[in-house]
Design a protein around this motif. Structure first.
Motif, PDB file in Angstrom:
ATOM      1  N   TRP A  74      39.444  49.721  33.605  1.00 58.18           N
ATOM      2  CA  TRP A  74      40.155  48.483  33.303  1.00 58.18           C
ATOM      3  C   TRP A  74      41.649  48.727  33.465  1.00 58.18           C
ATOM      4  N   ASP A  75      42.395  47.713  33.919  1.00 61.15           N
ATOM      5  CA  ASP A  75      43.841  47.879  34.055  1.00 61.15           C
ATOM      6  C   ASP A  75      44.517  47.769  32.687  1.00 61.15           C
ATOM      7  N   ARG A 108      43.408  34.123  33.994  1.00 59.69           N
ATOM      8  CA  ARG A 108      44.691  34.614  33.490  1.00 59.69           C
ATOM      9  C   ARG A 108      45.618  33.449  33.141  1.00 59.69           C
ATOM     10  N   ASN A 168      37.467  40.391  32.355  1.00 62.91           N
ATOM     11  CA  ASN A 168      37.678  41.320  31.265  1.00 62.91           C
ATOM     12  C   ASN A 168      36.296  41.842  30.852  1.00 62.91           C
ATOM     13  N   LEU A 183      41.702  44.206  32.449  1.00 63.14           N
ATOM     14  CA  LEU A 183      41.053  43.427  33.495  1.00 63.14           C
ATOM     15  C   LEU A 183      40.618  44.327  34.644  1.00 63.14           C
ATOM     16  N   VAL A 184      39.664  43.827  35.427  1.00 62.49           N
ATOM     17  CA  VAL A 184      39.229  44.482  36.655  1.00 62.49           C
ATOM     18  C   VAL A 184      39.137  43.409  37.741  1.00 62.49           C
ATOM     19  N   PRO A 185      39.593  43.722  38.974  1.00 65.47           N
ATOM     20  CA  PRO A 185      39.466  42.755  40.063  1.00 65.47           C
ATOM     21  C   PRO A 185      38.007  42.620  40.497  1.00 65.47           C
ATOM     22  N   TYR A 196      34.255  34.637  34.815  1.00 66.49           N
ATOM     23  CA  TYR A 196      35.500  35.325  35.099  1.00 66.49           C
ATOM     24  C   TYR A 196      36.448  35.172  33.919  1.00 66.49           C
ATOM     25  N   TRP A 235      39.349  37.804  38.434  1.00 67.73           N
ATOM     26  CA  TRP A 235      39.474  38.887  37.459  1.00 67.73           C
ATOM     27  C   TRP A 235      38.397  38.743  36.400  1.00 67.73           C
ATOM     28  N   ASP A 256      37.084  50.813  39.964  1.00 67.94           N
ATOM     29  CA  ASP A 256      38.133  49.874  39.566  1.00 67.94           C
ATOM     30  C   ASP A 256      38.104  48.530  40.296  1.00 67.94           C
ATOM     31  N   VAL A 257      37.008  48.255  41.021  1.00 65.43           N
ATOM     32  CA  VAL A 257      36.797  46.945  41.648  1.00 65.43           C
ATOM     33  C   VAL A 257      35.312  46.620  41.553  1.00 65.43           C
TER      34      VAL A 257
END
Length: 129
Positions: free
Chosen positions: A9-10, A52, A34, A14-16, A49, A32, A80-81
């Protein structure tokens, strides 16, 4: 530890996510998720999704009726995606984009200018309430 812990997760949690149409392999959209959105997507078999701009979960199709049925959830090599294999519901062919097009990736660079190369399938004014 759960499968969700394997996702990188960033800083915002979140993750794309890329939504790809099952069968055609068309890339329909980017969004995105969560942790809660990804867990709900896996639980329901429907794309959920994280918006944001609204700072809340966004059930794809909640306003438009253009729901995404999820067939597979994949994670890339760096964790990460996320890639969703989906069937786009709600219109034939399926509309994934808020512009009324099949895919959000409808613009192509031609001679230094972005050109719309896919048609509007349904007027967005008639899709959203």
């Amino acid at each position: 530890m759960t499968w969700l812990d394997d996702v990188k997760w960033d800083a915002q949690g979140l993750v794309p996510v890329i939504a790809q149409e099952k069968g055609t392999n068309d890339v329909l959209m980017f969004a995105w998720m969560n942790r809660e959105a990804l867990a709900k997507t896996a639980e329901l078999g429907r794309a959920v999704y994280f918006s944001r701009s609204r700072s809340r979960l966004w059930f794809k199709g909640e306003e438009s009726g253009h729901v995404q049925t999820v067939h597979e959830i994949r994670l890339d090599c760096d964790n990460d995606v996320v890639l969703l294999q989906v069937t786009q519901q709600g219109h034939e062919p399926g509309i994934a984009c808020h512009t009324g097009r099949h895919s959000c990736f409808f613009q192509r660079l031609e001679n230094g200018v972005w050109q719309a190369v896919e048609p509007v399938l349904k007027d967005p004014q008639s899709i959203y309430r």
